[in-house]
Design an enzyme around this catalytic site. Structure first.
Site, PDB file in Angstrom:
ATOM      1  N   PHE A   1       0.863  -1.188   0.000  1.00  0.00           N
ATOM      2  CA  PHE A   1       0.000   0.000   0.000  1.00  0.00           C
ATOM      3  C   PHE A   1       0.892   1.228   0.000  1.00  0.00           C
ATOM      4  O   PHE A   1       1.700   1.412   0.908  1.00  0.00           O
ATOM      5  CB  PHE A   1      -0.924   0.025   1.221  1.00  0.00           C
ATOM      6  CG  PHE A   1      -1.837   1.226   1.229  1.00  0.00           C
ATOM      7  CD1 PHE A   1      -3.044   1.200   0.547  1.00  0.00           C
ATOM      8  CD2 PHE A   1      -1.477   2.390   1.893  1.00  0.00           C
ATOM      9  CE1 PHE A   1      -3.879   2.307   0.533  1.00  0.00           C
ATOM     10  CE2 PHE A   1      -2.302   3.503   1.878  1.00  0.00           C
ATOM     11  CZ  PHE A   1      -3.508   3.458   1.197  1.00  0.00           C
TER      12      PHE A   1
ATOM     13  N   LYS B   1       3.214   9.843   8.467  1.00  0.00           N
ATOM     14  CA  LYS B   1       2.378   9.570   9.633  1.00  0.00           C
ATOM     15  C   LYS B   1       2.853  10.158  10.966  1.00  0.00           C
ATOM     16  O   LYS B   1       2.284  11.108  11.470  1.00  0.00           O
ATOM     17  CB  LYS B   1       2.162   8.064   9.747  1.00  0.00           C
ATOM     18  CG  LYS B   1       1.200   7.509   8.688  1.00  0.00           C
ATOM     19  CD  LYS B   1       0.923   6.045   8.929  1.00  0.00           C
ATOM     20  CE  LYS B   1      -0.070   5.481   7.907  1.00  0.00           C
ATOM     21  NZ  LYS B   1      -1.434   5.972   8.086  1.00  0.00           N
TER      22      LYS B   1
ATOM     23  N   ASP C   1       9.308   2.614   1.327  1.00  0.00           N
ATOM     24  CA  ASP C   1       8.159   3.349   1.867  1.00  0.00           C
ATOM     25  C   ASP C   1       8.149   3.154   3.384  1.00  0.00           C
ATOM     26  O   ASP C   1       7.789   2.098   3.890  1.00  0.00           O
ATOM     27  CB  ASP C   1       6.882   2.799   1.218  1.00  0.00           C
ATOM     28  CG  ASP C   1       5.610   3.440   1.763  1.00  0.00           C
ATOM     29  OD1 ASP C   1       5.665   4.124   2.799  1.00  0.00           O
ATOM     30  OD2 ASP C   1       4.541   3.218   1.146  1.00  0.00           O
TER      31      ASP C   1
END
Length: 402
Positions: free
Chosen positions: A140, A255, A226
């Site tokens: 993702f 995040k 990532d």
């Protein structure tokens, strides 16, 4: 104004696009590792805004930094030099082997920037027509059109958005031969997560990572990692790739970077950074003074309090607790996996009833892939919080037996 739960649901239905499957909970405030609903009920938070509020909610020290900086400078655009950006950049780069950083506003933007940098570096610095990005099944990487295409998942996440951009290839997870076969004269980079969060909390095996690094070197292509969810002490190191003793050409962060304020970053080697030049990539809000000041304070706290070490220790504590539950409730839990406090509990069947049972017991976590409880609590939790979660899970499992 009627602030009952049902009234809020109705207001949302009338006002917002229906893009989220909401939890049956309206949060009125949060503090530390606790959430509070409209009636003041307290919930133990093992979601942390989906791995965002790694220092916990509503911290006074971060609020003070936010307020102090907001009184001096909030936004002037990236047409100006700004010291808070540079302070943050120095601190971030001191934690890794990267040489340069680009600030943006989200994980999807960071991954989009990484893709752009890889392609531009290949085209304009190396003079090669390489543009394809290889990603892994169940990965993702975001919800922009490019990062959505890079994401190795199918179903509602991609339905209706065709035609998706070209230049992306997805290969089966863990299959080195498939990865080798996907590399061609147009390949620019391989893009991976060290732990697939949305994909079921799946850490990449060490041998597989070593093979990926070797393939990148052998074919003279870039490695993009990532770290949007795994970065900043979540897995027991400041960056998850440091568990594997590798140095990516490019990696991304978001995040947890500003503990709830929107911020992302693309970190890269000095060589790869040559792919960007003035005018080639930009963002209006990225690295603004307020978010940079808060992010710098976040990093200070994480390093001073050694939260990476804490995450590693608490992750091991959680794993031991799951083993006890597996022995007590045979056939209910398949396994646990993850790194540090990016922790997954794989259930034997559909996890929806178990997730609902936890919520009914005032414990919040995430269910991914239908069977996996994903735990990404604040890094500041204690063993007592993990014990409380496991006690609640024990109770739920017991209630479903018989």
């Amino acid at each position: 104004m009627n602030n009952t739960f049902e009234a809020i649901k109705e207001r949302e239905s009338n006002l917002l696009c229906h893009t989220y499957g909401r939890y049956p909970l309206a949060v009125s405030r949060a503090k530390g590792n606790k959430l509070y609903d409209l009636d003041g009920n307290e919930y133990l938070d093992f979601l942390a805004g989906i791995a965002v509020c790694s220092l916990g909610h509503s911290r006074d020290d971060l609020a003070d930094v936010m307020a102090e900086q907001a009184r001096k400078l909030v936004h002037v655009s990236n047409l100006f030099y700004q010291e808070p950006q540079l302070d943050l950049a120095e601190k971030l780069l001191s934690t890794c082997a990267a040489g340069k950083v680009f600030f943006c506003n989200s994980g999807a933007e960071a991954n989009e920037g990484a893709i752009k940098l890889a392609r531009r570096y290949m085209h304009l610095v190396r003079g090669e027509e390489r543009h394809e990005i290889i990603t892994l099944e169940k990965s993702f990487h975001g919800r922009t059109l490019s990062t959505l295409t890079a994401t190795g998942q199918t179903g509602p996440i991609k339905d209706g958005f065709n035609p998706l951009p070209e230049g992306f290839v997805t290969v089966p997870f863990g299959n080195v031969n498939a990865l080798r076969g996907a590399i061609n004269a147009h390949t620019a980079a391989i893009m991976i997560e060290m732990v697939q969060g949305e994909g079921g909390v799946r850490p990449l095996p060490t041998d597989y990572v070593n093979d990926i690094v070797a393939l990148c070197k052998e074919n003279d292509i870039l490695l993009i990692v990532d770290e949007v969810q795994t970065g900043l002490c979540r897995t027991g190191r400041v960056w998850a790739h440091q568990h594997y003793n590798i140095v990516p050409d490019i990696f991304t962060s978001a995040k947890a970077l500003a503990n709830g304020l929107p911020m992302g970053a693309v970190l890269c080697s000095d060589e790869t950074a040559k792919g960007f030049a003035p005018g080639s990539h930009a963002t209006t809000f990225g690295g603004g003074a307020v978010v940079s000041a808060v992010a710098a304070k976040v990093l200070d706290i994480m390093l001073e309090q050694k939260l990476a070490d804490r995450a590693l220790e608490l992750g091991e504590f959680a794993r031991r607790a799951v083993v006890e539950l597996m022995e007590k409730h045979p056939g209910k839990i398949v396994s646990s996996r993850g790194l540090g406090l990016l922790f997954g509990i794989e259930l034997a069947g559909n996890g929806q009833d178990i997730w609902k049972g936890l919520l009914a017991r005032k414990v919040v976590c995430n269910l991914t892939q239908g069977t996996i409880l994903r735990l990404v609590p604040p890094l500041t939790i204690g063993e007592d919080d993990i014990t409380a979660f496991m006690d609640a899970l024990d109770d739920v499992l017991g209630s479903l037996e018989g």
